[in-house]
Write an enzyme that holds these catalytic residues in place. Structure first.
Site, PDB file in Angstrom:
ATOM      1  N   GLN A  63       0.834  -1.201   0.000  1.00 47.06           N
ATOM      2  CA  GLN A  63       0.000   0.000   0.000  1.00 47.06           C
ATOM      3  C   GLN A  63       0.866   1.247   0.000  1.00 47.06           C
ATOM      4  O   GLN A  63       1.202   1.762  -1.044  1.00 47.06           O
ATOM      5  CB  GLN A  63      -0.959  -0.029   1.187  1.00 47.06           C
ATOM      6  CG  GLN A  63      -2.181   0.817   0.962  1.00 47.06           C
ATOM      7  CD  GLN A  63      -3.389   0.321   1.748  1.00 47.06           C
ATOM      8  OE1 GLN A  63      -3.343  -0.715   2.405  1.00 47.06           O
ATOM      9  NE2 GLN A  63      -4.481   1.046   1.688  1.00 47.06           N
ATOM     10  N   ASP A  64       1.274   1.737   1.181  1.00 45.58           N
ATOM     11  CA  ASP A  64       2.235   2.842   1.126  1.00 45.58           C
ATOM     12  C   ASP A  64       3.464   2.482   1.943  1.00 45.58           C
ATOM     13  O   ASP A  64       3.462   1.497   2.680  1.00 45.58           O
ATOM     14  CB  ASP A  64       1.610   4.194   1.492  1.00 45.58           C
ATOM     15  CG  ASP A  64       1.150   4.313   2.923  1.00 45.58           C
ATOM     16  OD1 ASP A  64       0.852   5.428   3.341  1.00 45.58           O
ATOM     17  OD2 ASP A  64       1.073   3.296   3.636  1.00 45.58           O
ATOM     18  N   PRO A  65       4.551   3.241   1.794  1.00 53.21           N
ATOM     19  CA  PRO A  65       5.812   2.836   2.430  1.00 53.21           C
ATOM     20  C   PRO A  65       5.710   2.835   3.954  1.00 53.21           C
ATOM     21  O   PRO A  65       4.882   3.539   4.539  1.00 53.21           O
ATOM     22  CB  PRO A  65       6.805   3.910   1.960  1.00 53.21           C
ATOM     23  CG  PRO A  65       6.194   4.520   0.740  1.00 53.21           C
ATOM     24  CD  PRO A  65       4.716   4.450   0.962  1.00 53.21           C
ATOM     25  N   VAL A 128       5.592   8.733   1.806  1.00 51.22           N
ATOM     26  CA  VAL A 128       4.758   8.927   3.001  1.00 51.22           C
ATOM     27  C   VAL A 128       5.479   9.896   3.935  1.00 51.22           C
ATOM     28  O   VAL A 128       6.710   9.948   3.948  1.00 51.22           O
ATOM     29  CB  VAL A 128       4.493   7.559   3.694  1.00 51.22           C
ATOM     30  CG1 VAL A 128       5.761   6.989   4.332  1.00 51.22           C
ATOM     31  CG2 VAL A 128       3.362   7.641   4.714  1.00 51.22           C
ATOM     32  N   HIS A 134      -0.522   6.759   5.105  1.00 53.03           N
ATOM     33  CA  HIS A 134      -1.424   7.221   4.031  1.00 53.03           C
ATOM     34  C   HIS A 134      -1.413   8.737   3.829  1.00 53.03           C
ATOM     35  O   HIS A 134      -2.306   9.281   3.182  1.00 53.03           O
ATOM     36  CB  HIS A 134      -2.873   6.745   4.273  1.00 53.03           C
ATOM     37  CG  HIS A 134      -2.956   5.283   4.594  1.00 53.03           C
ATOM     38  ND1 HIS A 134      -2.394   4.309   3.788  1.00 53.03           N
ATOM     39  CD2 HIS A 134      -3.506   4.618   5.651  1.00 53.03           C
ATOM     40  CE1 HIS A 134      -2.607   3.121   4.333  1.00 53.03           C
ATOM     41  NE2 HIS A 134      -3.266   3.278   5.456  1.00 53.03           N
TER      42      HIS A 134
END
Length: 229
Positions: A63-65, A128, A134
């Site tokens: 998803q995100d780092p 991020v 997020h």
């Protein structure tokens, strides 16, 4: 290899799109104003650096780092050597221990050796803010990584997509299942791993698929660069 197209060939135009230049500009100005952004600038596109388009055999979508100090380095789920292995990756190791004969959990979470074998470890958002999950989700990265997935779908054949959790599964909805092999399971996070990630057998199934296509299976035992020399 028949398919010699590179990421540069297929993404050069996308990288000139106004939305993409905007994304880069926003991230750059946040960094300049003193906000800590992960991963470091030089690592943002590592997934593409370590796994060229023509070499992609498996795609794992994150998803995100990671947003803690020193963790993120541009490969989904992976952390730098010397950083504690995060819970989702520990659960991936647990699934590997339970399904791959001889797999022993490494004492690190650095997955470059997967990437070098053709496993594209792609986060759907590539940056991020420190400590804020997020925080860059609406900057335009999702548009870019949607394009990446559609390009793999279009230009490659027989790629295994491992889609864990609803975010990855929505993101992968465009994949042509006649051309590619799509495997779905809950996310390996401690919140959901017991709902069907454990026992999904994806690492074994991915290798069986590759072997049926006459390709070299992935050695899922992560090794640090010095160990593999």
């Amino acid at each position: 290899m028949a398919n010699e197209l590179t990421w540069h060939d297929v993404l050069a135009e996308e990288k000139q799109q106004p939305y993409f230049l905007n994304t880069l500009q926003t991230v750059a100005s946040e960094r300049q104003s003193g906000v800590t952004i992960y991963p470091p600038q030089k690592d943002v596109f590592n997934a593409f650096r370590f796994t060229e388009l023509g070499d992609v055999k498996v795609v794992i979508l994150g998803q995100d780092p990671y947003h803690g100090p020193g963790q993120a380095h541009g490969l989904a789920f992976s952390v730098r050597p010397g950083i504690a292995t995060p819970p989702s990756l520990l659960n991936m190791y647990k699934e590997l221990e339970n399904t791959i004969p001889g797999f022993t959990r490494p004492n690190h979470g650095y997955l470059e050796s997967w990437a070098r074998q053709g496993v594209l470890l792609l986060n759907t958002v590539l940056t991020v803010r420190a400590g804020q999950a997020h925080s860059h989700a609406s900057l335009g990265w999702e548009t870019f990584t949607d394009k990446v997935i559609s390009l793999i779908n279009q230009h490659r054949k027989g790629v295994v997509f491992l889609l864990w959790g609803s975010h990855a599964q929505k993101k992968g909805a465009i994949i042509d299942k006649q051309r590619h092999h799509v495997l779905k399971a809950p996310h390996p996070s401690p919140l959901s791993a017991h709902r069907g990630f454990f026992g999904c057998n994806h690492f074994v199934l991915a290798n069986q698929w590759l072997e049926q296509r006459g390709e070299t299976p992935i050695d899922w035992m992560p090794v640090l660069p010095a160990e593999s020399e």
